[in-house]
Design an enzyme around this catalytic site. Structure first.
Site, PDB file in Angstrom:
ATOM      1  N   ARG A 191       0.828  -1.205   0.000  1.00 48.65           N
ATOM      2  CA  ARG A 191       0.000   0.000   0.000  1.00 48.65           C
ATOM      3  C   ARG A 191       0.867   1.262   0.000  1.00 48.65           C
ATOM      4  O   ARG A 191       0.362   2.348  -0.282  1.00 48.65           O
ATOM      5  CB  ARG A 191      -0.948   0.004   1.209  1.00 48.65           C
ATOM      6  CG  ARG A 191      -1.968  -1.116   1.175  1.00 48.65           C
ATOM      7  CD  ARG A 191      -2.967  -0.912   0.043  1.00 48.65           C
ATOM      8  NE  ARG A 191      -3.690   0.325   0.196  1.00 48.65           N
ATOM      9  CZ  ARG A 191      -4.742   0.484   0.975  1.00 48.65           C
ATOM     10  NH1 ARG A 191      -5.237  -0.537   1.609  1.00 48.65           N
ATOM     11  NH2 ARG A 191      -5.342   1.645   1.077  1.00 48.65           N
ATOM     12  N   ARG A 197       2.870   3.410  -1.869  1.00 50.02           N
ATOM     13  CA  ARG A 197       2.947   3.454  -3.333  1.00 50.02           C
ATOM     14  C   ARG A 197       4.236   4.051  -3.873  1.00 50.02           C
ATOM     15  O   ARG A 197       4.579   3.841  -5.023  1.00 50.02           O
ATOM     16  CB  ARG A 197       1.732   4.224  -3.873  1.00 50.02           C
ATOM     17  CG  ARG A 197       0.456   3.448  -3.725  1.00 50.02           C
ATOM     18  CD  ARG A 197      -0.752   4.344  -3.855  1.00 50.02           C
ATOM     19  NE  ARG A 197      -0.840   5.255  -2.714  1.00 50.02           N
ATOM     20  CZ  ARG A 197      -1.812   6.125  -2.523  1.00 50.02           C
ATOM     21  NH1 ARG A 197      -2.788   6.228  -3.409  1.00 50.02           N
ATOM     22  NH2 ARG A 197      -1.819   6.895  -1.462  1.00 50.02           N
ATOM     23  N   GLN A 253       7.318  -9.315  -5.988  1.00 52.31           N
ATOM     24  CA  GLN A 253       6.831 -10.276  -5.002  1.00 52.31           C
ATOM     25  C   GLN A 253       6.860 -11.678  -5.584  1.00 52.31           C
ATOM     26  O   GLN A 253       6.600 -11.894  -6.762  1.00 52.31           O
ATOM     27  CB  GLN A 253       5.391  -9.907  -4.592  1.00 52.31           C
ATOM     28  CG  GLN A 253       4.872 -10.781  -3.449  1.00 52.31           C
ATOM     29  CD  GLN A 253       3.635 -10.219  -2.772  1.00 52.31           C
ATOM     30  OE1 GLN A 253       3.154  -9.168  -3.167  1.00 52.31           O
ATOM     31  NE2 GLN A 253       3.132 -10.908  -1.771  1.00 52.31           N
ATOM     32  N   SER A 313       5.500 -14.959  -6.632  1.00 51.53           N
ATOM     33  CA  SER A 313       4.167 -15.224  -7.146  1.00 51.53           C
ATOM     34  C   SER A 313       3.698 -16.606  -6.727  1.00 51.53           C
ATOM     35  O   SER A 313       4.319 -17.615  -7.081  1.00 51.53           O
ATOM     36  CB  SER A 313       4.179 -15.136  -8.669  1.00 51.53           C
ATOM     37  OG  SER A 313       2.984 -15.665  -9.171  1.00 51.53           O
ATOM     38  N   ASN A 337       8.757   8.190   5.947  1.00 53.69           N
ATOM     39  CA  ASN A 337       7.303   8.115   5.988  1.00 53.69           C
ATOM     40  C   ASN A 337       6.832   6.722   6.428  1.00 53.69           C
ATOM     41  O   ASN A 337       5.954   6.585   7.284  1.00 53.69           O
ATOM     42  CB  ASN A 337       6.758   8.443   4.591  1.00 53.69           C
ATOM     43  CG  ASN A 337       5.252   8.337   4.532  1.00 53.69           C
ATOM     44  OD1 ASN A 337       4.539   8.949   5.325  1.00 53.69           O
ATOM     45  ND2 ASN A 337       4.750   7.526   3.607  1.00 53.69           N
ATOM     46  N   ARG A 376       4.789   2.811  10.470  1.00 57.24           N
ATOM     47  CA  ARG A 376       4.869   1.389  10.774  1.00 57.24           C
ATOM     48  C   ARG A 376       5.677   1.046  12.023  1.00 57.24           C
ATOM     49  O   ARG A 376       5.638  -0.099  12.484  1.00 57.24           O
ATOM     50  CB  ARG A 376       5.416   0.627   9.564  1.00 57.24           C
ATOM     51  CG  ARG A 376       4.591   0.808   8.294  1.00 57.24           C
ATOM     52  CD  ARG A 376       3.137   0.371   8.451  1.00 57.24           C
ATOM     53  NE  ARG A 376       2.452   0.304   7.155  1.00 57.24           N
ATOM     54  CZ  ARG A 376       1.209  -0.122   6.983  1.00 57.24           C
ATOM     55  NH1 ARG A 376       0.473  -0.494   8.009  1.00 57.24           N
ATOM     56  NH2 ARG A 376       0.671  -0.154   5.776  1.00 57.24           N
TER      57      ARG A 376
END
Lengths: 254, 254, 254, 254
Positions: B85, B87, B93, B95, B163, B168
């Site tokens: 999320r 961006r 990733q 699969s 950020n 997080r």
């Protein structure tokens, strides 16, 4: 009982009805010394011409001025995870940390290739057992299946939608996000037929970069292609059949 | 047997050793009429000053010139879904359409709140049954639990990392991505201590926007805050304890 | 005296020497169940194959993991304004609010089509007069010509560079940013020849989406095209000449 | 004659009248198990609450679902160059390659600090001479002053507008883009007062991260601050005066 009927729903919930005109005026203003007001009474024909020319010559940035919000409900977390990989978009997702998919809200997406939804029921029983053992919801959901349903609010502009459709209408995309993409295309074509006339999977998109500009191709009319293959490797004479196959997913999941 | 030991691994696999200097030169060049070469023999003290001043005054854009690639292995798809999320970053990733998490590759993340990993074994049995019934892998994975392990290659610049850490490292973030974030912070602090000196959860980040600029706060030294609360609502006198709690996740998952 | 020799300089000041390997490992990891370490001793041949296959099949996202920082010095504000329209990049620009382009620092870019740089000298005299009348520098610069020189630090990843090259190596791009783009391409090809082997203007880029995948085209070898036109409208048999013309700008500005 | 009256015009030309409701429903859906339809008859009070809570707790992403298009006409290329540095936005700019700013279309922005517009007339004479000597328009414009007027169509979502306002309403921003920002704020407040109630320069924005959440601050009512300084270094007791000064630019340029 878990239903085999596919639960997902795609709905266009917000857009600017004047979006096509906004795009056309922006395109014209880049070539003009006059301001917005001067162009505001543009005719429908002129709107069509500016939009068409912008797309055919790859002047994509003007398409960003028309923006669409969809509510996509009941898709799996497999599909939502693929969806949010498109970074030029805005997302709000139902949080399983705060909204338990229990009881009638547990409606996992059962792929058509499954003979029965039984496995999803068994997994659900495990989820319930874990919740009962006192594990908090934000942890219990680690047991929920990837197919569990979620809701997503998505905002994308027309340029990014062209890119999204290019990738996700393609047979190579997984069937679920592919079905969502075809439903989204239907939605935007209904309201902005000029803007989305040339949208399609990448084979079609790329073809319009390389064929005679006075003879562009659209999904509605099969023409012989100039491209000798699509980017995924399908040869020229297999492309249209491949596109028809891709869209057929909408029949399979009814 | 599914292990209770948490499987995830965070490793900084690529970065520019000169990143701090690159950021400092860029910052200086915005105020200078000279080119890059002129500034290239900048002293360590000057590098420190330019970085510190850029951060304290919110001149964040120069931090984008230093970029980091992490291999994050063995996290759950719950965490990877949250991760992507963000961006302003690049992702690759593993699969599950092409790489089946079977046998020794099935290592789901079992939350510490679970008394046993049994539920994950039961779900795995369902997954095997579905595969055996002939369902193709890309569909069978709909039954896999959200906790199933995945690998992610992530590239982020220093500004976006600030950020990411802001959100997080906060106790409000789910424990798994929080643990990953603390491990990532440790990695970048080792190689670029000047650039990440002021990184921390949003409470710390915001505090440095509003307190005396000659007395900034870092995670290493608890000072009285000017902020009367953090953005999540924790009052001034609870903030440091909250941060200590947040980091304690690293102990819990060892 | 204002020099006619073009003052701009393009220099690659930071990148990861391992960038090609990073991209190749990321591409492989998406298909593998193993972690980074497992792939780390990849051979040069394998690196080449993964990069080539990723590009030929449009798997662009893996190219984002290799990132490049350029110092671009002495370009005009015409070119810098065009440059920063590429939004997927990081910029630090010399500020004319704080760094006066006076005396030996006034080196405007004089287009080759100018018979003499006289006009730029006249404008400079106006600028000096305005400064002397007490107008502060941040306002006086409103009189400076668009051709006034500026410096830019730019960080872009390999995927965005492909996009940038696609647009800016094209004859349709203005000559100045076009020259900068060709110089940037030379820089990155020197250090990462595998990654930038297929880079070129959009005609070349699009051609590789539609021609036989075992016979891709590069700038180094002219082959007959499948495309019947480029996206800007140049017909098939004019494309190679158009590309040669485009690059010739480097001769003109020496 | 070049006019001293400032020529620029800011006009909101497209937005979704339902934007506030869209944001509120998205925020609610992230906590709910129900779909869009279920929430569609939300009351005005509930809309206000969801928007307020989202902003006060920094849940910014939901604000991305409301999008605004402005036509900004007659600003200088100094301001347009600063503007397009905001990358999370869509732009279409009048091209001086194709639209010559000649005759009545040459209306450069003359800063209030200039005693007379004479310098801009002299530069214009040079521009005409260069055009007459046969230099093509795309090159001749290198002589045009940085203050030359241009038009810009800008699309930004509410989250990015908060960020834009944070930076550009601040006294530290150059007067011209600052004036544009205040005019943009007036436009969006007229149509979506709930969404932009808490917008302001960064001093105000940051203050709302650190002060009691039941007592947020807005531009309309001066309250004592918790912040001991703004991010640019203005001490607590100077902040409100600084904001008043900032907005006063609108009086100066009338």
């Amino acid at each position: 009982m878990i239903s085999r009927a596919l639960p997902f729903k795609v709905r266009l919930v917000a857009y600017n009805p004047q979006g096509e005109k906004v795009v056309a005026i922006a395109a014209k203003m880049s070539r003009s010394r006059h301001g917005w007001e001067h162009h505001e009474d543009m005719s429908q024909e002129e709107i069509e011409t500016w939009i068409r020319d912008s797309i055919i010559h790859g002047y994509w940035s003007v398409l960003e001025h028309s923006v669409y919000t969809f509510s996509i409900e009941g898709i799996s977390r497999v599909a939502s995870h693929q969806f949010v990989r498109h970074r030029i978009a805005s997302y709000t997702q139902m949080s399983h940390r705060f909204a338990k998919p229990k009881d009638e809200f547990y409606r996992p997406v059962v792929p058509p290739s499954f003979k029965s939804p039984e496995a999803f029921e068994k997994v659900y029983q495990e989820y319930l057992r874990v919740l009962e053992s006192g594990v908090p919801e934000e942890d219990a959901r680690y047991v929920l299946p990837n197919g569990v349903n979620t809701n997503l609010v998505v905002t994308m502009n027309a340029r990014e939608l062209y890119n999204f459709f290019g990738l996700r209408l393609c047979t190579r995309a997984q069937w679920e996000i592919r079905a969502v993409a075809w439903l989204m295309l239907d939605e935007v074509k209904k309201v902005h037929p000029l803007l989305f006339k040339f949208a399609g999977p990448n084979c079609i998109l790329h073809e319009n970069f390389v064929r005679p500009e006075d003879d562009p191709v659209t999904l509605d009319q099969e023409k012989e292609l100039v491209s000798s293959r699509c980017i995924e490797g399908v040869p020229r004479n297999g492309v249209w059949k491949c596109i028809r196959n891709s869209r057929m997913i909408l029949e399979k999941i009814k």
